[in-house]
Each structure stands twice: as structure tokens, then as C-alpha cells.
Design a protein around this motif. Structure first.
Motif, PDB file in Angstrom:
ATOM      1  N   LEU A  13       0.850  -1.179   0.000  1.00 22.10           N
ATOM      2  CA  LEU A  13       0.000   0.000   0.000  1.00 22.10           C
ATOM      3  C   LEU A  13       0.887   1.230   0.000  1.00 22.10           C
ATOM      4  O   LEU A  13       1.910   1.265   0.668  1.00 22.10           O
ATOM      5  CB  LEU A  13      -0.850   0.072   1.273  1.00 22.10           C
ATOM      6  N   LEU A  14       0.453   2.253  -0.715  1.00 19.61           N
ATOM      7  CA  LEU A  14       1.093   3.555  -0.648  1.00 19.61           C
ATOM      8  C   LEU A  14       0.144   4.445   0.132  1.00 19.61           C
ATOM      9  O   LEU A  14      -1.002   4.647  -0.274  1.00 19.61           O
ATOM     10  CB  LEU A  14       1.342   4.127  -2.042  1.00 19.61           C
ATOM     11  N   VAL A  15       0.600   4.932   1.275  1.00 18.05           N
ATOM     12  CA  VAL A  15      -0.222   5.751   2.161  1.00 18.05           C
ATOM     13  C   VAL A  15       0.330   7.166   2.135  1.00 18.05           C
ATOM     14  O   VAL A  15       1.508   7.375   2.426  1.00 18.05           O
ATOM     15  CB  VAL A  15      -0.201   5.193   3.606  1.00 18.05           C
ATOM     16  N   THR A  16      -0.504   8.143   1.759  1.00 17.60           N
ATOM     17  CA  THR A  16      -0.037   9.523   1.644  1.00 17.60           C
ATOM     18  C   THR A  16      -0.733  10.407   2.670  1.00 17.60           C
ATOM     19  O   THR A  16      -1.722  10.021   3.271  1.00 17.60           O
ATOM     20  CB  THR A  16      -0.308  10.075   0.231  1.00 17.60           C
ATOM     21  N   GLY A  17      -0.202  11.608   2.841  1.00 20.62           N
ATOM     22  CA  GLY A  17      -0.814  12.594   3.724  1.00 20.62           C
ATOM     23  C   GLY A  17      -0.585  12.314   5.203  1.00 20.62           C
ATOM     24  O   GLY A  17      -1.357  12.754   6.050  1.00 20.62           O
ATOM     25  N   LEU A  18       0.477  11.593   5.532  1.00 23.20           N
ATOM     26  CA  LEU A  18       0.752  11.236   6.930  1.00 23.20           C
ATOM     27  C   LEU A  18       1.424  12.376   7.682  1.00 23.20           C
ATOM     28  O   LEU A  18       2.099  13.224   7.095  1.00 23.20           O
ATOM     29  CB  LEU A  18       1.669  10.012   6.986  1.00 23.20           C
ATOM     30  N   ASN A  19       1.267  12.360   8.974  1.00 19.48           N
ATOM     31  CA  ASN A  19       1.979  13.283   9.842  1.00 19.48           C
ATOM     32  C   ASN A  19       3.474  12.993   9.690  1.00 19.48           C
ATOM     33  O   ASN A  19       3.901  11.846   9.797  1.00 19.48           O
ATOM     34  CB  ASN A  19       1.526  13.054  11.293  1.00 19.48           C
ATOM     35  N   PRO A  20       4.311  14.001   9.462  1.00 21.92           N
ATOM     36  CA  PRO A  20       5.741  13.763   9.226  1.00 21.92           C
ATOM     37  C   PRO A  20       6.490  13.248  10.458  1.00 21.92           C
ATOM     38  O   PRO A  20       7.618  12.801  10.343  1.00 21.92           O
ATOM     39  CB  PRO A  20       6.264  15.130   8.789  1.00 21.92           C
ATOM     40  N   TYR A  21       5.861  13.263  11.627  1.00 24.95           N
ATOM     41  CA  TYR A  21       6.527  12.798  12.841  1.00 24.95           C
ATOM     42  C   TYR A  21       6.261  11.328  13.148  1.00 24.95           C
ATOM     43  O   TYR A  21       6.782  10.797  14.115  1.00 24.95           O
ATOM     44  CB  TYR A  21       6.111  13.664  14.033  1.00 24.95           C
ATOM     45  N   LEU A  22       5.452  10.648  12.315  1.00 29.89           N
ATOM     46  CA  LEU A  22       5.222   9.216  12.505  1.00 29.89           C
ATOM     47  C   LEU A  22       6.481   8.446  12.138  1.00 29.89           C
ATOM     48  O   LEU A  22       7.200   8.807  11.224  1.00 29.89           O
ATOM     49  CB  LEU A  22       4.075   8.727  11.615  1.00 29.89           C
ATOM     50  N   ASN A  23       6.727   7.349  12.869  1.00 30.64           N
ATOM     51  CA  ASN A  23       7.874   6.515  12.508  1.00 30.64           C
ATOM     52  C   ASN A  23       7.400   5.209  11.884  1.00 30.64           C
ATOM     53  O   ASN A  23       6.220   4.869  11.925  1.00 30.64           O
ATOM     54  CB  ASN A  23       8.783   6.260  13.721  1.00 30.64           C
ATOM     55  N   GLU A  24       8.328   4.479  11.294  1.00 31.51           N
ATOM     56  CA  GLU A  24       7.990   3.259  10.569  1.00 31.51           C
ATOM     57  C   GLU A  24       7.396   2.189  11.478  1.00 31.51           C
ATOM     58  O   GLU A  24       6.498   1.460  11.086  1.00 31.51           O
ATOM     59  CB  GLU A  24       9.219   2.741   9.834  1.00 31.51           C
ATOM     60  N   GLY A  25       7.863   2.105  12.706  1.00 25.99           N
ATOM     61  CA  GLY A  25       7.330   1.127  13.654  1.00 25.99           C
ATOM     62  C   GLY A  25       5.856   1.361  13.944  1.00 25.99           C
ATOM     63  O   GLY A  25       5.073   0.405  14.036  1.00 25.99           O
ATOM     64  N   TYR A  26       5.458   2.610  14.082  1.00 27.80           N
ATOM     65  CA  TYR A  26       4.059   2.929  14.347  1.00 27.80           C
ATOM     66  C   TYR A  26       3.180   2.555  13.156  1.00 27.80           C
ATOM     67  O   TYR A  26       2.118   1.958  13.319  1.00 27.80           O
ATOM     68  CB  TYR A  26       3.908   4.423  14.656  1.00 27.80           C
ATOM     69  N   ALA A  49       4.062  13.295   4.995  1.00 28.92           N
ATOM     70  CA  ALA A  49       4.890  12.119   4.738  1.00 28.92           C
ATOM     71  C   ALA A  49       4.065  11.084   3.987  1.00 28.92           C
ATOM     72  O   ALA A  49       2.837  11.130   3.991  1.00 28.92           O
ATOM     73  CB  ALA A  49       5.394  11.536   6.056  1.00 28.92           C
ATOM     74  N   MET A  50       4.771  10.158   3.344  1.00 28.56           N
ATOM     75  CA  MET A  50       4.075   9.038   2.735  1.00 28.56           C
ATOM     76  C   MET A  50       4.839   7.769   3.095  1.00 28.56           C
ATOM     77  O   MET A  50       6.030   7.803   3.391  1.00 28.56           O
ATOM     78  CB  MET A  50       3.945   9.192   1.234  1.00 28.56           C
ATOM     79  N   ALA A  51       4.100   6.664   3.116  1.00 22.85           N
ATOM     80  CA  ALA A  51       4.711   5.390   3.489  1.00 22.85           C
ATOM     81  C   ALA A  51       4.319   4.319   2.491  1.00 22.85           C
ATOM     82  O   ALA A  51       3.218   4.329   1.944  1.00 22.85           O
ATOM     83  CB  ALA A  51       4.250   4.979   4.889  1.00 22.85           C
ATOM     84  N   TYR A  52       5.241   3.393   2.270  1.00 18.78           N
ATOM     85  CA  TYR A  52       4.943   2.200   1.497  1.00 18.78           C
ATOM     86  C   TYR A  52       4.985   1.043   2.480  1.00 18.78           C
ATOM     87  O   TYR A  52       6.000   0.806   3.138  1.00 18.78           O
ATOM     88  CB  TYR A  52       5.960   1.988   0.375  1.00 18.78           C
ATOM     89  N   VAL A  53       3.882   0.335   2.616  1.00 18.54           N
ATOM     90  CA  VAL A  53       3.759  -0.778   3.547  1.00 18.54           C
ATOM     91  C   VAL A  53       3.629  -2.055   2.719  1.00 18.54           C
ATOM     92  O   VAL A  53       2.758  -2.155   1.866  1.00 18.54           O
ATOM     93  CB  VAL A  53       2.517  -0.607   4.455  1.00 18.54           C
ATOM     94  N   ARG A  54       4.519  -3.041   2.972  1.00 18.06           N
ATOM     95  CA  ARG A  54       4.488  -4.314   2.249  1.00 18.06           C
ATOM     96  C   ARG A  54       3.825  -5.390   3.095  1.00 18.06           C
ATOM     97  O   ARG A  54       4.059  -5.489   4.301  1.00 18.06           O
ATOM     98  CB  ARG A  54       5.905  -4.765   1.907  1.00 18.06           C
ATOM     99  N   PHE A  55       3.019  -6.221   2.446  1.00 19.52           N
ATOM    100  CA  PHE A  55       2.335  -7.342   3.091  1.00 19.52           C
ATOM    101  C   PHE A  55       2.754  -8.642   2.410  1.00 19.52           C
ATOM    102  O   PHE A  55       2.937  -8.675   1.198  1.00 19.52           O
ATOM    103  CB  PHE A  55       0.810  -7.196   2.955  1.00 19.52           C
ATOM    104  N   ALA A  56       2.845  -9.723   3.180  1.00 15.90           N
ATOM    105  CA  ALA A  56       3.162 -11.037   2.628  1.00 15.90           C
ATOM    106  C   ALA A  56       1.882 -11.748   2.236  1.00 15.90           C
ATOM    107  O   ALA A  56       1.058 -12.074   3.092  1.00 15.90           O
ATOM    108  CB  ALA A  56       3.925 -11.868   3.648  1.00 15.90           C
ATOM    109  N   ARG A  57       1.665 -11.933   0.939  1.00 23.04           N
ATOM    110  CA  ARG A  57       0.530 -12.703   0.395  1.00 23.04           C
ATOM    111  C   ARG A  57      -0.795 -12.388   1.071  1.00 23.04           C
ATOM    112  O   ARG A  57      -1.542 -13.271   1.488  1.00 23.04           O
ATOM    113  CB  ARG A  57       0.794 -14.195   0.514  1.00 23.04           C
TER     114      ARG A  57
END
Length: 80
Positions: A13-26, A49-57
Motif C-alpha cells: 500500500l502507498l499511504v499519503t498525507g501522513l503526519n511527518p513525525y510518525l515513525n515506521e514502527g508505528y 509524509a508518505m509510506a509504502y507498507v508491504r504485506f506477505a501474500r
């Protein structure tokens, strides 16, 4: 989608419009509810900020949530 899931081991998933203070663990912990998260990468772009989150199958269904601006005494949640 079904043919893609047969050909590839990971989905994302590509998630956009995130708070720039979020970290990857959260972000990983948040999306763990929808499947096995194999990775997360955050990139800060301007004041968002934007994040790319990978999921396994895992096929993931994401719904958009919109909260109108209201006074702090009243809070509403609309799921689209």
C-alpha cells in the motif's frame, strides 16, 4: 487481483498525507491488523509524509475515513 496474487509474493500500500513525525514502527503496527507486514518505508515530502507498507501474500481492503472539523466537544466519524 487474483492473478497478481498468484505471481507475486508480496503486496503493498502507498499511504499519503501522513503526519511527518510518525515513525515506521508505528505505521507497521497500525497495518498489522490487516495482515502480515513484511516492511515499511516512510519518506517525508514537504510538510506531509508518505509510506509504502508491504504485506506477505495478503489482500488488504482499506476504507477512507473522513472527520469533519468541529469543536473539541463534538467528534464525528464518517466512513466512506
Amino acid at each position: 487481483m487474483a492473478s497478481l496474487s498468484n505471481s507475486y509474493d508480496e503486496h503493498g500500500l502507498l499511504v499519503t498525507g501522513l503526519n511527518p513525525y510518525l515513525n515506521e514502527g508505528y505505521v507497521q503496527a497500525y497495518f498489522r491488523e490487516w495482515g502480515s507486514v513484511t516492511g515499511c518505508k516512510i519518506k517525508n515530502v514537504t510538510s506531509k509524509a508518505m509510506a509504502y507498507v508491504r504485506f506477505a501474500r495478503t489482500e488488504v481492503i482499506v476504507r477512507r475515513v473522513v472527520s469533519p472539523k468541529v469543536s473539541q466537544e463534538k467528534t464525528f466519524l464518517c466512513i466512506i
